[in-house]
Structures are given as structure tokens and as C-alpha cells.
Enzyme design. Structure first.
Site, PDB file in Angstrom:
ATOM      1  N   GLU A 107     -12.777  16.409   3.706  1.00  0.00           N
ATOM      2  CA  GLU A 107     -12.910  15.091   4.348  1.00  0.00           C
ATOM      3  C   GLU A 107     -11.528  14.578   4.707  1.00  0.00           C
ATOM      4  O   GLU A 107     -10.552  14.930   4.046  1.00  0.00           O
ATOM      5  CB  GLU A 107     -13.500  14.070   3.359  1.00  0.00           C
ATOM      6  CG  GLU A 107     -14.897  14.329   2.937  1.00  0.00           C
ATOM      7  CD  GLU A 107     -15.276  13.479   1.719  1.00  0.00           C
ATOM      8  OE1 GLU A 107     -14.569  12.515   1.386  1.00  0.00           O
ATOM      9  OE2 GLU A 107     -16.297  13.817   1.109  1.00  0.00           O
ATOM     10  N   LYS A 120      -8.610  12.015   4.500  1.00  0.00           N
ATOM     11  CA  LYS A 120      -8.215  11.070   3.459  1.00  0.00           C
ATOM     12  C   LYS A 120      -7.839   9.768   4.169  1.00  0.00           C
ATOM     13  O   LYS A 120      -6.880   9.729   4.942  1.00  0.00           O
ATOM     14  CB  LYS A 120      -7.029  11.630   2.682  1.00  0.00           C
ATOM     15  CG  LYS A 120      -6.650  10.802   1.490  1.00  0.00           C
ATOM     16  CD  LYS A 120      -5.704  11.599   0.608  1.00  0.00           C
ATOM     17  CE  LYS A 120      -5.407  10.881  -0.686  1.00  0.00           C
ATOM     18  NZ  LYS A 120      -4.715   9.611  -0.500  1.00  0.00           N
ATOM     19  N   ASP A 138      -6.324   6.223   4.704  1.00  0.00           N
ATOM     20  CA  ASP A 138      -5.197   5.517   4.093  1.00  0.00           C
ATOM     21  C   ASP A 138      -5.515   4.025   3.987  1.00  0.00           C
ATOM     22  O   ASP A 138      -5.062   3.215   4.779  1.00  0.00           O
ATOM     23  CB  ASP A 138      -3.939   5.749   4.931  1.00  0.00           C
ATOM     24  CG  ASP A 138      -2.692   5.513   4.116  1.00  0.00           C
ATOM     25  OD1 ASP A 138      -2.812   5.313   2.899  1.00  0.00           O
ATOM     26  OD2 ASP A 138      -1.596   5.520   4.710  1.00  0.00           O
ATOM     27  N   TYR A 175     -17.615   7.587   0.227  1.00  0.00           N
ATOM     28  CA  TYR A 175     -17.595   9.033  -0.017  1.00  0.00           C
ATOM     29  C   TYR A 175     -18.032   9.429  -1.420  1.00  0.00           C
ATOM     30  O   TYR A 175     -17.894  10.583  -1.805  1.00  0.00           O
ATOM     31  CB  TYR A 175     -16.204   9.609   0.253  1.00  0.00           C
ATOM     32  CG  TYR A 175     -15.066   8.796  -0.337  1.00  0.00           C
ATOM     33  CD1 TYR A 175     -14.869   8.726  -1.709  1.00  0.00           C
ATOM     34  CD2 TYR A 175     -14.204   8.095   0.487  1.00  0.00           C
ATOM     35  CE1 TYR A 175     -13.842   7.981  -2.249  1.00  0.00           C
ATOM     36  CE2 TYR A 175     -13.165   7.342  -0.040  1.00  0.00           C
ATOM     37  CZ  TYR A 175     -12.991   7.288  -1.406  1.00  0.00           C
ATOM     38  OH  TYR A 175     -11.977   6.545  -1.937  1.00  0.00           O
ATOM     39  N   LYS A 195      -1.754  16.723   1.308  1.00  0.00           N
ATOM     40  CA  LYS A 195      -0.999  15.703   2.038  1.00  0.00           C
ATOM     41  C   LYS A 195      -0.344  16.328   3.268  1.00  0.00           C
ATOM     42  O   LYS A 195       0.313  17.364   3.161  1.00  0.00           O
ATOM     43  CB  LYS A 195       0.091  15.112   1.131  1.00  0.00           C
ATOM     44  CG  LYS A 195      -0.450  14.276  -0.017  1.00  0.00           C
ATOM     45  CD  LYS A 195      -1.096  13.002   0.510  1.00  0.00           C
ATOM     46  CE  LYS A 195      -1.276  11.939  -0.526  1.00  0.00           C
ATOM     47  NZ  LYS A 195      -0.110  11.195  -0.898  1.00  0.00           N
ATOM     48  N   CYS A 230      29.901  -8.900  -4.263  1.00  0.00           N
ATOM     49  CA  CYS A 230      28.570  -9.257  -3.766  1.00  0.00           C
ATOM     50  C   CYS A 230      28.686  -9.865  -2.366  1.00  0.00           C
ATOM     51  O   CYS A 230      29.474 -10.796  -2.168  1.00  0.00           O
ATOM     52  CB  CYS A 230      27.917 -10.253  -4.724  1.00  0.00           C
ATOM     53  SG  CYS A 230      26.376 -10.922  -4.085  1.00  0.00           S
ATOM     54  N   CYS A 273      27.713 -13.838  -2.806  1.00  0.00           N
ATOM     55  CA  CYS A 273      28.505 -14.842  -3.532  1.00  0.00           C
ATOM     56  C   CYS A 273      29.936 -14.385  -3.824  1.00  0.00           C
ATOM     57  O   CYS A 273      30.730 -15.148  -4.366  1.00  0.00           O
ATOM     58  CB  CYS A 273      27.802 -15.210  -4.837  1.00  0.00           C
ATOM     59  SG  CYS A 273      27.729 -13.845  -6.001  1.00  0.00           S
ATOM     60  N   CYS A 311      25.072  -7.497  -9.031  1.00  0.00           N
ATOM     61  CA  CYS A 311      25.805  -8.754  -8.990  1.00  0.00           C
ATOM     62  C   CYS A 311      25.448  -9.484 -10.280  1.00  0.00           C
ATOM     63  O   CYS A 311      24.293  -9.812 -10.510  1.00  0.00           O
ATOM     64  CB  CYS A 311      25.373  -9.580  -7.774  1.00  0.00           C
ATOM     65  SG  CYS A 311      25.967 -11.275  -7.883  1.00  0.00           S
ATOM     66  N   CYS A 316      23.643 -16.515  -8.181  1.00  0.00           N
ATOM     67  CA  CYS A 316      23.968 -15.986  -6.845  1.00  0.00           C
ATOM     68  C   CYS A 316      22.873 -16.430  -5.856  1.00  0.00           C
ATOM     69  O   CYS A 316      21.685 -16.263  -6.135  1.00  0.00           O
ATOM     70  CB  CYS A 316      24.037 -14.468  -6.923  1.00  0.00           C
ATOM     71  SG  CYS A 316      23.976 -13.647  -5.322  1.00  0.00           S
TER      72      CYS A 316
HETATM   73  S1  IVH Z   1     -12.354  11.011  -3.476  1.00  0.00           S
HETATM   74  C1  IVH Z   1     -12.399  11.242  -8.065  1.00  0.00           C
HETATM   75  N1  IVH Z   1     -12.259  10.966  -0.836  1.00  0.00           N
HETATM   76  O1  IVH Z   1      -7.352   8.540  -2.129  1.00  0.00           O
HETATM   77  C2  IVH Z   1     -12.151  11.337  -6.616  1.00  0.00           C
HETATM   78  N2  IVH Z   1     -10.687   9.646  -2.036  1.00  0.00           N
HETATM   79  O2  IVH Z   1      -5.181   9.614  -3.736  1.00  0.00           O
HETATM   80  C3  IVH Z   1     -12.117  10.025  -5.968  1.00  0.00           C
HETATM   81  N3  IVH Z   1      -9.193   8.330  -0.627  1.00  0.00           N
HETATM   82  O3  IVH Z   1      -8.149   6.752  -5.039  1.00  0.00           O
HETATM   83  C4  IVH Z   1     -11.517   9.993  -4.644  1.00  0.00           C
HETATM   84  N4  IVH Z   1     -10.022   8.970   1.306  1.00  0.00           N
HETATM   85  O4  IVH Z   1      -8.736   5.681  -2.778  1.00  0.00           O
HETATM   86  C5  IVH Z   1     -11.721  10.510  -1.984  1.00  0.00           C
HETATM   87  N5  IVH Z   1     -12.326  10.982   1.475  1.00  0.00           N
HETATM   88  C6  IVH Z   1     -11.793  10.528   0.342  1.00  0.00           C
HETATM   89  C7  IVH Z   1     -10.718   9.611   0.338  1.00  0.00           C
HETATM   90  C8  IVH Z   1     -10.186   9.197  -0.887  1.00  0.00           C
HETATM   91  C9  IVH Z   1      -9.117   8.215   0.707  1.00  0.00           C
HETATM   92  C10 IVH Z   1      -8.308   7.637  -1.600  1.00  0.00           C
HETATM   93  C11 IVH Z   1      -9.001   7.044  -2.795  1.00  0.00           C
HETATM   94  C12 IVH Z   1      -8.324   7.665  -3.999  1.00  0.00           C
HETATM   95  C13 IVH Z   1      -7.018   8.112  -3.427  1.00  0.00           C
HETATM   96  C14 IVH Z   1      -6.415   9.241  -4.241  1.00  0.00           C
END
Ligand code: IVH
Length: 692
Positions: A119, A121, A123, A230, A322, A415, A418, A433, A438
Site C-alpha cells: 500500500e 504510505k 504522509d 487500512y 521509505k 550572541c 545580546c 548564550c 537575552c
Molecule cells: S499500517 C501496525 N498502513 O505510518 C501497523 N500505516 O510509520 C500499523 N501509515 O503509524 C500501520 N500509511 O500512521 C499502515 N498504508 C498504511 C499507512 C500507514 C501511513 C502511517 C501510520 C503508522 C506510520 C508508521
């Protein structure tokens, strides 16, 4: 079809509500609207008008009931029934393969491929929703994973969150997902903030998190938050996950119930498919309307997940891949220094503006003077900058030889605010400082005091505080409470954007009155906010909450000797000493007296966690060493649920010491004092014995 007008009001309301819900789902869940936004607004207006005629027929799950009331003082803390875990991170193909190896080994599958769901991720910030009989009853933030904040009132304003589900199981269950802001909504928010002179948000995640903690739900409703879900967590009877055997089935069920699910999830057979998915999205992600910082890879088979289990922090059945940090090159125009609240003076880079990961960057961190020296960064250098998981980009290195006339950068010895000579402890890399009055430090401390996580005084931001300090109206945090409405209304402030044509000094007017109202409101804040707001070194939000809960009043905390401070669970020697030092500073007591005189609350109303009656009431436990089966926090929460108190140090009052692996002096002391000790097995047996 029966004409609407011949129907009873009940029936007309039912039909209108169904229509509105249908179009909300077409828009937010199916991403396929059937009508124009204006037509939707007209429907909603009709419903609103009809409900105004028949107030007795308004139901809490009506689509008009998204904004209601506001919490009087912050949000309540709520305990998650199952901890909200975080994810382990992977950064390369090799690490993904290693994850797959671990899964296959744990599952004893040998060479058989595992099916994963990949999936995007999102943000944003994680959120847990509780539904009962298909009706939304609670929305909570993740918090520290064990306890979050009840933000139901704000969650209800998110149109992508259904107030009522279709065909969902009856019993209580929880769904977890991510609340986020589209890039477009983020830019709009920042444009509005810029026009109002408010500080800008660094990224959509911060803007979404800021919105969720806003105390005015009507403001939250305007922000345009969205959500994707999710995860399904059964809360009450286990039957609530209705025989779903795979994660794919869960995602399909969530969507069928009316919850938005990010549509690009893909079933991957084996790790090669996973790698292909991650590679594909590293570039394609830029075409999405929202920010994604990676891919989450999850074992599909729920029974296999059960078998793999979790570590203290992460599930063993999932990992986050990541995306590589985004980089760009630009010119380092200047190396400037910033003075923080604690006096830390740190260099930062002023850059030729450059586009990086969708936003224009003109500043970057340089960490500390040693880092600049080690990288030999000089003004005028061409540099590589990078935006990783952090909000602020960093300078990686200089990429071309320095210009002939360039000179090595030297950290200023005084500083910039100051002029006091900077100092550095032997053990530290940070220059400070030392001047506690300050002006730069003062401004930063005031900003911290008024900030959202501290006293939460909306409107009292950087620019107004600068003006108040400059005009000599405030010299410390207690002076904030002496400000009067007329004084602030009449205050002449400099233009927020000096380059704008309309730029000229103006009176603060109504804004000033609102700020005074906010100041007034902050007097009743819980003690934890005040402790945090005072900016005691090493005392973060969590430690402040713990101190407030344990000592209950400011005086009791300030009078506590170091060993008493240290005996509070989760308060270590550094924090304990720092609180003691603060208590002994010459001006602390007079500052507190002035705050008391101004009517600022000095007590904590938060429930003491260990007050719960239970089979272990009256017993004091000490946890030491590492437990395999759960984190220290979880073990503490379990004991507290059973009524025990958990302390940080062993004394004659201790009833039992739970010793995990590598337990040290606390275990020895317990043995010397003849106190009962339990190993991990014994501890688990004790918990099981007393549970339900
Ligand atoms: S699963 C136990 N799925 O990423 C597993 N998390 O870095 C629970 N997040 O705390 C998380 N997209 O807030 C999952 N498709 C996704 C996600 C996701 C974003 C976030 C979530 C988690 C954080 C971890």
C-alpha cells in the site's frame, strides 16, 4: 416516484440524508462524483433548512451534524484498547529481501512465496475510529501509541469519514487509518495563513496534525482534511471481523462499508513483486494529489500475521519501505545563526531558493558548528541539499571546489542578539548564550509558552510577541497575563509583509481582543500544559504530563527532592535534576507567585492512572530489565489496569520487582531488601491470572 412535497417530514428527511450520504461516498470513497459540487451544496442546504423546521427530527448521524460544540479545555486522554504500533523501516532492496526472509523463516515456509499487500504510505497522522452499531462514536489520535487524544469532535467534521456505515458488523470495532491534507489544500491553507500573518506550516502532515488539535471544530471543517483507512481492530467480541481471512478482504470490506481506502494497493506474490511496486512508485508518486513517503508492505494472510506476532514496537508482519530522500543543488548564500529558547546558538544555511520535492526551499539546517567545519561548508559554495523524513532539509555537502576567494566559516564567539560571549560545556557540541534575559531567548521562550502544545494561546505568535517584547510590554511569561484588551486593540504593529504595497503600521484592533480572550481561557489549562510551557530543560510534553499527574500541584513538584522526582515512573535522573535546578533558580518562585496572582491554574485535573481499583490495588511494582513479550509502557499499563502503582525505584515500600533480561542494580537491591521478584514468565502468569 412520489413527489417529495407529499411525503411526511420524516420521510423527506430520510430521503435527503440518504442522497447526501450517497454523494459523499461517490466523492470521497469511490472518487467518482455524479453531481457537481454546487449541486451537492444545494442538497445539503435543503436538508439543513428542513432540519431547522423540525429540530426534534435531527439525529446525530445526519450529514448536517458534522460541526457541533467545542471542547472546553483541550482534549481528553483516551487509552487505546490495543496499542497503536509503529512500523519498522526499510530503505533498500536488500532490506526488503531481509524482511521477506524473516517472514518466511518465522512462518516456517521455506522457499514458498508469501503473499503481501503493498500500500502507499500516506504522509498524514494516524487516527483510530470506533464504530458501534455502525455509528461513529469516537475518533482518537495515536498519541504515544498507548494513549491518544479524543478528537471525535474534529474527526466528525471530515467529510471523508462516514458518521454511519453501511452493512458493517453491529458490535463495537475500531478502524485505523490516516488523516491527511491534499497538496492543494495545504497550499491554500498556507496562502491564507500568510495573508493573516500566521506562521506557515512546513508540510501537509504538520498542517493536518495542527488541524486535528485545533480547539475550534468549525475551523477544522474548513481545512479540507481527507482520510484513508487500512486496518480493522476488533474491540469487543472477536466475531466483529466477521471471518475475514486476508488483509485484501479487510480492505474490500472497509470500502464496502463506506470507508475510503487508498485505491492503489496491490497483491504481491513474493518479494520480487514488492520490489517492483516500490520501484514503480518512487517516481510515480509525484503524480498523486497527496504526499506519500513510502510503501507499506503487509503479510496478506491474517492467520499468518497472528503466528508472526509483534515486537514491543512493531508488527513482525509488516514493514515500511521509505523512498530515497529527494535531493537538489543550489548556492549556499550565507551561514547565519539562530538563538533558541535554551540559549543554543545553531548555524543554518540561507540558500538560493530551489524547488525540492514540490516546495521552494530557501533555508536548511546545518546542525552545529562542528558539522559545518567537518563538511568545510563556505558561503558561496554550490551545495547538495536533501529532504528526508525531516521537516527541514539539510545540507549534505559542497559539490564543487570552493571559489578562490572563499574563506572558512567561523562560529561567532558572541550572541548575535545580546552580544554575550557564548559558552560550551566540554561534553557538548552546542554553543550557548548563557544570558537568561537575552532578548532572542526570551522571544523563543514566550513563543514556546503560548504554543499549541503548551498554553495554546491562539494568535499570540512570533510576530505579535516580537512586537510586545520590542515595545517593552512583556519581559517574561507572567507579563502575558497583565495584557489588557484595550491595550492590545490599540497596539500598533508593523506590516506582516513589508514588501506588499499596502504595507504600513496598523492597529491590532479586534485581533487584539481575541488574543486577550485566548489568554483568559489559558488560565484554566491543566497543570501539565503549564509545566511544559515553562520550558524546563529536558521536560517535554510527555514528562510534563507525567509530573503533573504524579504531583498534582506546582508547589508539590517544586518542593520535591531529586530522589522523589526520580521515583516517578518514566522520570529519569536527568529530568529529575533539571526540575530541581529549575525549582532552585532564584526567579522561579517569584515567577510562579506572579502567575498564581494572575489566576493561572496550578493544579492537575487529569485522573491518576494508578487510582483504578483492581486486584493489585495498594501494590507497588518496579519494572527493570528488558521484557521480551511487551514494552515497558505496556507492562506498566497492564499493571495499572489491575490497580497497581508502578514506581521507578526500589524502596521498602516496593511490593514486587519484575526483572526482565539484563536486570541490574534494582534487582540486586530488591534481593537485599528481601522484596518479592518475578521473572518474565512469573509476571505474565500474574497478569493472566487476574485478567477477566
Ligand atoms: S499500517 C501496525 N498502513 O505510518 C501497523 N500505516 O510509520 C500499523 N501509515 O503509524 C500501520 N500509511 O500512521 C499502515 N498504508 C498504511 C499507512 C500507514 C501511513 C502511517 C501510520 C503508522 C506510520 C508508521
Amino acid at each position: 416516484m412520489t413527489p417529495l412535497s407529499s411525503l411526511s417530514p420524516e420521510e423527506r428527511l430520510r430521503q435527503l440524508r440518504d442522497q447526501v450520504r450517497h454523494h459523499e461516498e461517490r466523492y470521497y470513497v469511490l472518487n467518482d462524483p455524479e453531481i457537481a459540487d454546487a449541486e451537492f451544496d444545494a442538497l445539503l442546504k435543503q436538508l439543513d433548512a428542513l432540519e431547522a423546521e423540525h429540530p426534534d427530527l435531527v439525529t446525530p448521524d445526519s450529514p448536517t451534524q458534522r460541526v457541533a460544540g467545542r471542547p472546553s479545555d483541550g482534549f481528553q486522554t483516551v487509552e487505546h484498547l490495543q496499542p497503536m504500533l509503529s512500523l519498522d523501516n526499510t530503505y533498500s532492496t536488500e532490506e526488503l529481501r531481509a524482511f521477506d526472509e524473516r517472514v518466511r523463516k518465522g512462518a516456517q515456509l521455506g522457499d514458498v512465496q508469501v503473499t503481501y499487500i503493498a500500500e502507499l504510505k500516506i504522509d498524514g497522522l494516524s487516527i483510530a475510529l470506533t464504530y458501534l452499531n455502525g455509528i461513529l462514536v469516537r475518533g482518537a489520535t495515536r498519541g504515544d501509541g498507548q494513549r491518544g487524544e479524543d478528537v471525535s469532535i474534529n474527526v466528525r467534521t471530515i467529510r471523508a469519514v462516514p458518521l454511519r456505515l453501511r452493512h458493517a458488523p453491529e458490535g463495537p470495532f475500531e478502524v485505523r487509518g490516516e488523516v491527511y491534507l491534499s497538496r492543494a489544500a495545504f497550499e491554500k491553507t498556507n496562502r491564507e495563513r500568510d495573508a493573516a500573518g500566521d506562521p506557515l506550516f512546513a508540510n501537509p502532515r504538520n498542517a493536518a496534525a495542527g488541524a486535528m488539535r485545533n480547539l475550534d471544530p468549525s475551523q477544522v471543517a474548513k481545512r479540507g482534511l481527507l482520510a484513508f483507512f487500512y486496518q480493522l481492530v476488533s474491540v469487543g467480541d472477536a466475531a466483529s471481523d466477521g471471518g475475514l481471512a486476508s488483509h485484501a478482504a479487510v480492505l474490500e470490506a472497509l470500502r464496502a462499508w463506506g470507508l475510503p481506502v487508498e485505491p492503489h494497493w496491490t497483491r504481491c506474490r513474493g518479494v520480487d513483486d514488492v520490489i517492483a511496486f516500490c520501484d514503480g512508485w518512487a517516481e510515480r508518486r509525484r503524480s498523486l494529489p497527496f504526499d506519500t513517503d513510502g510503501v507499506v508492505i503487509k503479510v496478506d494472510d491474517l492467520a499468518l500475521r497472528q503466528q508472526l506476532g509483534t515486537t514491543a514496537k512493531f508488527p513482525r508482519w509488516a514493514t515500511a519501505f521509505k523512498f530515497p530522500a529527494e535531493q537538489a543543488t543550489t548556492v549556499l548564500k550565507q551561514i547565519a545563526v539562530n538563538v533558541g529558547r535554551t540559549g543554543a546558538v545553531t548555524p543554518y544555511a540561507v540558500l538560493e531558493p530551489v524547488l525540492l520535492a514540490g516546495s521552494t526551499i530557501s533555508m536548511a539546517t546545518l546542525h552545529n558548528a562542528e558539522d559545518v567545519a567537518r563538511k568545510d561548508l563556505r558561503e558561496g559554495d554550490r551545495v547538495l541539499i536533501e529532504k528526508g523524513g525531516d521537516v527541514i532539509p539539510k545540507v549534505v555537502k559542497a559539490i564543487l571546489p570552493h571559489a578562490d576567494d572563499s574563506v572558512a566559516w567561523v562560529m561567532p564567539s558572541t550572541c548575535p542578539s545580546c552580544g554575550t560571549t557564548l559558552r560550551r560545556d566540554d561534553a557538548e557540541v552546542v554553543w550557548r548564550c548563557p544570558n537568561s534575559v537575552c532578548p532572542a531567548r526570551l522571544r523563543r521562550s514566550l513563543e514556546h509558552f503560548a504554543s499549541r502544545s503548551a498554553m495554546n494561546i491562539e494568535g499570540l505568535g512570533e510576530s505579535l510577541l516580537n512586537e510586545l517584547v520590542r515595545q517593552g510590554l512583556i519581559t517574561d511569561v507572567a507579563d502575558i497575563y497583565g495584557l489588557e484588551a484595550t491595550q492590545l486593540e490599540e497596539l500598533i504593529v508593523a506590516p506582516t509583509d513589508p514588501k506588499s504595497e499596502k504595507a504600513r503600521p496598523r492597529k491590532l484592533g479586534k485581533v487584539g481582543r481575541n488574543v486577550v480572550e485566548q489568554i483568559e481561557r489559558s488560565r484554566t489549562n491543566d497543570l501539565s500544559r503549564l509545566i511544559y510551557g515553562l520550558g524546563i530543560r529536558h521536560v517535554g510534553e510527555k514528562a510534563a504530563a507525567t509530573l503533573a499527574r504524579s504531583f498534582r500541584t506546582m508547589d508539590r513538584m517544586l518542593d520535591a527532592p531529586v530522589d522523589m522526582l526520580q521515583s516517578v515512573p518514566d522520570i529519569g535522573p536527568v529530568v529529575a535534576q533539571s526540575v530541581r535546578d529549575f525549582a532552585e533558580e532564584p526567579h522561579t518562585r517569584s515567577l510562579i507567585s506572579r502567575l498564581v496572582a494572575a489566576g493561572v491554574n496550578m493544579e492537575s485535573q487529569a485522573p491518576e492512572l494508578s487510582d483504578q481499583p483492581g486486584p493489585l490495588s495498594g501494590k507497588v511494582f518496579v519494572l527493570t530489565g528488558t521484557l521480551e513479550s511487551m514494552s515497558r509502557d505496556e507492562a506498566q499499563a497492564r499493571l495499572e489496569q489491575l490497580g497497581a502503582r508502578v514506581s521507578g525505584s526500589v524502596s521498602k515500600k516496593t511490593s514486587c520487582v519484575v526483572a526482565g533480561a539484563d536486570a541490574g542494580s534494582k534487582l540486586e537491591k530488591a534481593q537485599q531488601l528481601g522484596i518479592e521478584t518475578l521473572d518474565e514468565q512469573g509476571f505474565l502468569a500474574l497478569i493472566m491470572k487476574h485478567q477477566r
